[in-house]
Design a protein around this motif. Sequence first.
Motif, short mmCIF file in Angstrom:
data_model
loop_
_atom_site.label_atom_id
_atom_site.label_comp_id
_atom_site.label_asym_id
_atom_site.label_seq_id
_atom_site.Cartn_x
_atom_site.Cartn_y
_atom_site.Cartn_z
N GLU A 66 -44.12 -8.22 -28.61
CA GLU A 66 -44.90 -9.01 -29.57
C GLU A 66 -44.39 -10.46 -29.63
O GLU A 66 -44.01 -10.97 -30.68
CB GLU A 66 -44.84 -8.35 -30.94
CG GLU A 66 -45.49 -6.99 -30.96
CD GLU A 66 -45.39 -6.31 -32.31
OE1 GLU A 66 -44.39 -6.52 -33.04
OE2 GLU A 66 -46.31 -5.54 -32.63
N SER A 69 -47.24 -12.68 -31.65
CA SER A 69 -47.38 -12.37 -33.07
C SER A 69 -46.06 -12.48 -33.83
O SER A 69 -46.08 -12.81 -35.02
CB SER A 69 -48.01 -11.00 -33.28
OG SER A 69 -47.26 -9.98 -32.68
N SER A 75 -51.51 -14.68 -34.29
CA SER A 75 -52.29 -13.46 -34.50
C SER A 75 -53.56 -13.61 -33.69
O SER A 75 -53.84 -14.69 -33.13
CB SER A 75 -52.63 -13.28 -35.97
OG SER A 75 -53.52 -14.30 -36.39
#
Length: 161
Positions: A66, A69, A75
């Motif tokens: 990730e 994010s 996002s």
Amino acid sequence: MEEKLNKPVPTLFEWAGGREAFEKLFTTFYRKVADDEMLSQVFKNMSPKHATHVAHFVSEVFGGPELYSKNDSGSHATMVGHHISKNLSDVQRKRWIALLLETADEVGLPDDPEFRSSFVGYLEWGSRIAVINSNIAENPVKADEPMPAWGWGETKGPYQG
């Protein structure tokens, strides 16, 4: 032979070569974009970290960590938001894809049919959504919607804008 059959299928992120491969791809690509007659105007005000952010986004979409994010505080809504009201054209979209695929060959991204099919499928899907979103005034993606996830040859349902 049995050992080969029991190995898990790698993610697209792993198959491509991981974080380094995507950062190299997008760093090289956005250097070319800056010199491209058609695309340079679209990206003339991009942040010095733009290539890294895009590499992290695509890495995450392709099953990697990730990075976008978590590390970049991004996002799916953030990424879509960058395209709102940019008025991108399909001609620009096609040039973006052509230059990115040329760069993928140049930097040595895997060229096997399975990977390239998934890679090109994602680029087509994502870039067409970017054009759609660039021609609207409000972000259709809610802040809490999950990141897209792309795998080996899977298609998504019709776009719901």
